[in-house]
Design a protein around this motif. Structure first.
Motif, PDB file in Angstrom:
ATOM      1  N   LYS A  34       0.841  -1.210   0.000  1.00 24.00           N
ATOM      2  CA  LYS A  34       0.000   0.000   0.000  1.00 24.00           C
ATOM      3  C   LYS A  34       0.870   1.252   0.000  1.00 24.00           C
ATOM      4  O   LYS A  34       0.493   2.281  -0.534  1.00 24.00           O
ATOM      5  CB  LYS A  34      -0.959   0.004   1.181  1.00 24.00           C
ATOM      6  N   GLU A  35       2.074   1.142   0.578  1.00 25.15           N
ATOM      7  CA  GLU A  35       2.971   2.309   0.650  1.00 25.15           C
ATOM      8  C   GLU A  35       3.474   2.725  -0.726  1.00 25.15           C
ATOM      9  O   GLU A  35       4.023   3.808  -0.886  1.00 25.15           O
ATOM     10  CB  GLU A  35       4.164   1.976   1.561  1.00 25.15           C
ATOM     11  N   MET A  36       3.290   1.842  -1.743  1.00 23.46           N
ATOM     12  CA  MET A  36       3.698   2.175  -3.117  1.00 23.46           C
ATOM     13  C   MET A  36       2.521   2.639  -3.972  1.00 23.46           C
ATOM     14  O   MET A  36       2.696   2.915  -5.161  1.00 23.46           O
ATOM     15  CB  MET A  36       4.354   0.957  -3.776  1.00 23.46           C
ATOM     16  N   LEU A  37       1.328   2.722  -3.396  1.00 19.18           N
ATOM     17  CA  LEU A  37       0.208   3.228  -4.197  1.00 19.18           C
ATOM     18  C   LEU A  37       0.506   4.667  -4.593  1.00 19.18           C
ATOM     19  O   LEU A  37       0.992   5.455  -3.783  1.00 19.18           O
ATOM     20  CB  LEU A  37      -1.095   3.178  -3.391  1.00 19.18           C
ATOM     21  N   PRO A  38       0.205   5.044  -5.844  1.00 19.05           N
ATOM     22  CA  PRO A  38       0.492   6.427  -6.231  1.00 19.05           C
ATOM     23  C   PRO A  38      -0.525   7.401  -5.648  1.00 19.05           C
ATOM     24  O   PRO A  38      -1.708   7.091  -5.549  1.00 19.05           O
ATOM     25  CB  PRO A  38       0.384   6.402  -7.762  1.00 19.05           C
ATOM     26  N   VAL A  39      -0.020   8.554  -5.239  1.00 12.52           N
ATOM     27  CA  VAL A  39      -0.878   9.693  -4.883  1.00 12.52           C
ATOM     28  C   VAL A  39      -0.424  10.811  -5.805  1.00 12.52           C
ATOM     29  O   VAL A  39       0.713  11.277  -5.694  1.00 12.52           O
ATOM     30  CB  VAL A  39      -0.705  10.069  -3.402  1.00 12.52           C
ATOM     31  N   GLY A  40      -1.277  11.196  -6.777  1.00  9.13           N
ATOM     32  CA  GLY A  40      -0.782  12.079  -7.830  1.00  9.13           C
ATOM     33  C   GLY A  40       0.309  11.331  -8.583  1.00  9.13           C
ATOM     34  O   GLY A  40       0.135  10.170  -8.955  1.00  9.13           O
ATOM     35  N   LYS A  41       1.458  11.963  -8.726  1.00  9.78           N
ATOM     36  CA  LYS A  41       2.501  11.366  -9.577  1.00  9.78           C
ATOM     37  C   LYS A  41       3.489  10.465  -8.833  1.00  9.78           C
ATOM     38  O   LYS A  41       4.347   9.850  -9.455  1.00  9.78           O
ATOM     39  CB  LYS A  41       3.270  12.488 -10.287  1.00  9.78           C
ATOM     40  N   LYS A  42       3.426  10.457  -7.517  1.00 10.63           N
ATOM     41  CA  LYS A  42       4.460   9.716  -6.769  1.00 10.63           C
ATOM     42  C   LYS A  42       3.845   8.654  -5.874  1.00 10.63           C
ATOM     43  O   LYS A  42       2.739   8.836  -5.363  1.00 10.63           O
ATOM     44  CB  LYS A  42       5.228  10.687  -5.850  1.00 10.63           C
ATOM     45  N   PRO A  43       4.599   7.573  -5.612  1.00 16.31           N
ATOM     46  CA  PRO A  43       4.125   6.638  -4.596  1.00 16.31           C
ATOM     47  C   PRO A  43       4.179   7.273  -3.202  1.00 16.31           C
ATOM     48  O   PRO A  43       5.035   8.129  -2.947  1.00 16.31           O
ATOM     49  CB  PRO A  43       5.102   5.459  -4.702  1.00 16.31           C
ATOM     50  N   ILE A  44       3.287   6.816  -2.346  1.00 17.20           N
ATOM     51  CA  ILE A  44       3.152   7.416  -1.007  1.00 17.20           C
ATOM     52  C   ILE A  44       4.505   7.517  -0.306  1.00 17.20           C
ATOM     53  O   ILE A  44       4.881   8.553   0.244  1.00 17.20           O
ATOM     54  CB  ILE A  44       2.186   6.561  -0.156  1.00 17.20           C
ATOM     55  N   VAL A  45       5.261   6.433  -0.342  1.00 14.86           N
ATOM     56  CA  VAL A  45       6.483   6.379   0.459  1.00 14.86           C
ATOM     57  C   VAL A  45       7.545   7.374  -0.046  1.00 14.86           C
ATOM     58  O   VAL A  45       8.397   7.823   0.721  1.00 14.86           O
ATOM     59  CB  VAL A  45       6.996   4.918   0.525  1.00 14.86           C
ATOM     60  N   GLN A  46       7.456   7.780  -1.296  1.00 17.96           N
ATOM     61  CA  GLN A  46       8.407   8.787  -1.791  1.00 17.96           C
ATOM     62  C   GLN A  46       8.182  10.145  -1.106  1.00 17.96           C
ATOM     63  O   GLN A  46       9.128  10.870  -0.797  1.00 17.96           O
ATOM     64  CB  GLN A  46       8.319   8.922  -3.312  1.00 17.96           C
ATOM     65  N   TYR A  47       6.906  10.497  -0.869  1.00 18.33           N
ATOM     66  CA  TYR A  47       6.630  11.751  -0.144  1.00 18.33           C
ATOM     67  C   TYR A  47       7.303  11.715   1.229  1.00 18.33           C
ATOM     68  O   TYR A  47       7.834  12.703   1.710  1.00 18.33           O
ATOM     69  CB  TYR A  47       5.124  11.933   0.062  1.00 18.33           C
ATOM     70  N   ILE A  48       7.241  10.540   1.862  1.00 19.93           N
ATOM     71  CA  ILE A  48       7.761  10.428   3.230  1.00 19.93           C
ATOM     72  C   ILE A  48       9.282  10.565   3.239  1.00 19.93           C
ATOM     73  O   ILE A  48       9.851  11.291   4.053  1.00 19.93           O
ATOM     74  CB  ILE A  48       7.292   9.095   3.851  1.00 19.93           C
ATOM     75  N   VAL A  49       9.917   9.904   2.288  1.00 20.70           N
ATOM     76  CA  VAL A  49      11.381   9.977   2.206  1.00 20.70           C
ATOM     77  C   VAL A  49      11.822  11.423   1.906  1.00 20.70           C
ATOM     78  O   VAL A  49      12.771  11.932   2.513  1.00 20.70           O
ATOM     79  CB  VAL A  49      11.897   8.985   1.132  1.00 20.70           C
ATOM     80  N   GLU A  50      11.125  12.099   1.009  1.00 19.89           N
ATOM     81  CA  GLU A  50      11.488  13.491   0.691  1.00 19.89           C
ATOM     82  C   GLU A  50      11.308  14.393   1.911  1.00 19.89           C
ATOM     83  O   GLU A  50      12.121  15.277   2.181  1.00 19.89           O
ATOM     84  CB  GLU A  50      10.660  13.991  -0.500  1.00 19.89           C
ATOM     85  N   GLU A  51      10.244  14.144   2.663  1.00 22.06           N
ATOM     86  CA  GLU A  51       9.995  14.930   3.888  1.00 22.06           C
ATOM     87  C   GLU A  51      11.131  14.712   4.900  1.00 22.06           C
ATOM     88  O   GLU A  51      11.658  15.678   5.478  1.00 22.06           O
ATOM     89  CB  GLU A  51       8.648  14.488   4.488  1.00 22.06           C
ATOM     90  N   LEU A  52      11.537  13.471   5.077  1.00 26.97           N
ATOM     91  CA  LEU A  52      12.595  13.169   6.051  1.00 26.97           C
ATOM     92  C   LEU A  52      13.918  13.792   5.621  1.00 26.97           C
ATOM     93  O   LEU A  52      14.670  14.332   6.449  1.00 26.97           O
ATOM     94  CB  LEU A  52      12.754  11.651   6.222  1.00 26.97           C
ATOM     95  N   HIS A  53      14.195  13.757   4.326  1.00 29.24           N
ATOM     96  CA  HIS A  53      15.430  14.353   3.811  1.00 29.24           C
ATOM     97  C   HIS A  53      15.473  15.852   4.129  1.00 29.24           C
ATOM     98  O   HIS A  53      16.496  16.371   4.596  1.00 29.24           O
ATOM     99  CB  HIS A  53      15.508  14.117   2.305  1.00 29.24           C
ATOM    100  N   LEU A  54      14.340  16.524   3.918  1.00 27.77           N
ATOM    101  CA  LEU A  54      14.263  17.969   4.217  1.00 27.77           C
ATOM    102  C   LEU A  54      14.530  18.251   5.688  1.00 27.77           C
ATOM    103  O   LEU A  54      14.990  19.336   6.053  1.00 27.77           O
ATOM    104  CB  LEU A  54      12.852  18.468   3.926  1.00 27.77           C
ATOM    105  N   CYS A  55      14.211  17.279   6.540  1.00 29.64           N
ATOM    106  CA  CYS A  55      14.348  17.470   7.990  1.00 29.64           C
ATOM    107  C   CYS A  55      15.712  17.009   8.501  1.00 29.64           C
ATOM    108  O   CYS A  55      15.920  16.892   9.707  1.00 29.64           O
ATOM    109  CB  CYS A  55      13.228  16.729   8.719  1.00 29.64           C
ATOM    110  N   GLY A  56      16.639  16.724   7.606  1.00 24.06           N
ATOM    111  CA  GLY A  56      18.011  16.415   8.025  1.00 24.06           C
ATOM    112  C   GLY A  56      18.313  14.947   8.241  1.00 24.06           C
ATOM    113  O   GLY A  56      19.389  14.596   8.728  1.00 24.06           O
ATOM    114  N   ILE A  57      17.371  14.076   7.883  1.00 25.29           N
ATOM    115  CA  ILE A  57      17.624  12.637   8.049  1.00 25.29           C
ATOM    116  C   ILE A  57      18.598  12.168   6.963  1.00 25.29           C
ATOM    117  O   ILE A  57      18.489  12.561   5.801  1.00 25.29           O
ATOM    118  CB  ILE A  57      16.291  11.849   7.967  1.00 25.29           C
TER     119      ILE A  57
END
Ligand code: UTP
Length: 303
Positions: A34-57
């Motif tokens: 389910k974490e790979m289901l697309p939301v708009g153009k990206k899979p869900i889990v890609q949003y999460i990884v991008e968010e974590l990267h922005l936060c210094g992870i």
């Protein structure tokens, strides 16, 4: 709440549990996570990884399970694809794959049996060792039109308040409290002490309408608490129950509200998946306008 120090902590490790069965999204999740289901153009889990990267992870451990290998493939380097896109002049598509070059280190471990979120997080013990760390649920996007910095703010609150756990929360309608982990705040404001918390309470049991929003920062003593937390009636170890144990043992747990421009999209069932997909697609900078016109036409036909 008083501040107890201003030492800055550097938390660079995050755990994303993605091992759940996703039964509420069957048949879409029969053979894909389910974490790979697309939301708009990206899979869900890609949003999460991008968010974590922005936060210094800098390092992300996925706790995966059977049938989840497409997550590994998605975050793997793909030099053949990059070369093909470059040779055919598709620079715009190359930008869409920017996440491959964020410099994040991805690691993977398996939860062999799906015995709940607490059990999934426990699988990260060897990776985490003795450092504080972030947990971000693999099926929850936070943000509205842009990624949220809630994890960065949680890390600051965790350190300033010398907490063992900092949890993001958001207000939910009172009739929906039984779908979430609900906290009992002892205090007002953006950051507050949590006095208690309970997983999926009945409405009359809920001490507030503040729901745990899928982002946490933990001290590593969480692992001992998980080991001492029993299985619930469904045979799962709930992360919420382990945090409750930490509280009972005198550890400090703080909550932080999402800000007004942040929203949690918890993609656990079709209702929320459809709503989230539609919202992201309608606001897509390239395709949104055309889709909005299409939807208006459809609605005019009294669908
Ligand atoms: P959910 O609570 O939505 O559970 O997981 P689920 O098993 O995925 O879905 P349903 O209830 O069968 O429809 C929240 C997050 O925790 C992970 C999931 O992958 C999801 O990202 N999770 C849950 C695990 O990693 N392991 C588990 O045993 C349970």
């Amino acid at each position: 709440m008083t501040k107890t120090g201003n030492k800055t902590v550097n938390i660079h490790n995050a755990v994303i549990p993605v091992a759940g069965l996703g039964t509420r999204l069957l048949p879409a999740t029969k053979s894909q996570p389910k974490e790979m289901l697309p939301v708009g153009k990206k899979p869900i889990v890609q949003y999460i990884v991008e968010e974590l990267h922005l936060c210094g992870i800098e390092r992300v451990l996925f706790v995966t399970g059977r049938g989840k290998s497409s997550i590994e493939d998605h975050f793997d380097d793909d030099p053949d694809l990059i070369r093909t896109l470059r040779e055919s002049g598709k620079e715009d598509l190359l930008e869409e794959l920017e996440y491959e070059r964020m410099g994040l280190h991805f690691l993977y471990t398996r939860q062999r049996r799906q015995r709940g979120l607490g059990d999934a997080v426990l699988c990260a013990e060897n990776f985490i060792g003795t450092e504080p760390f972030v947990v971000a649920l693999g099926d929850s996007i936070i943000g509205r039109h842009e990624p949220s910095l809630i994890v960065k703010r949680l890390i600051e609150a965790f350190e300033v308040h010398q907490a063992s756990c900092a949890i993001a929360v958001e207000e939910v309608p009172i009739e929906e409290v039984s779908m979430y982990g609900i906290v009992k705040p002892s205090g007002e404001g953006e950051v507050f002490e949590i006095g208690d918390l309970i997983e999926k309470p009945r409405r009359e049991e809920a001490a507030s309408n503040l729901a745990i929003a899928g982002r946490y920062v933990f001290a590593p003593d969480l692992f001992e608490a998980i080991k001492r937390t029993g299985y619930d009636h469904r045979g799962e170890i709930q992360l919420t129950d382990a945090i409750r144990l930490m509280l009972r043992e005198g550890k400090r747990v703080v909550g932080m509200r999402l800000s007004a421009n942040e929203k949690r999209y918890d993609i656990g069932n079709f209702e929320s998946y459809f709503e989230t997909f539609v919202e992201f697609a309608l606001t897509d900078p390239v395709y949104g306008r055309r889709l909005r016109n299409h939807v208006k036409e459809l609605l005019g036909e009294n669908l």
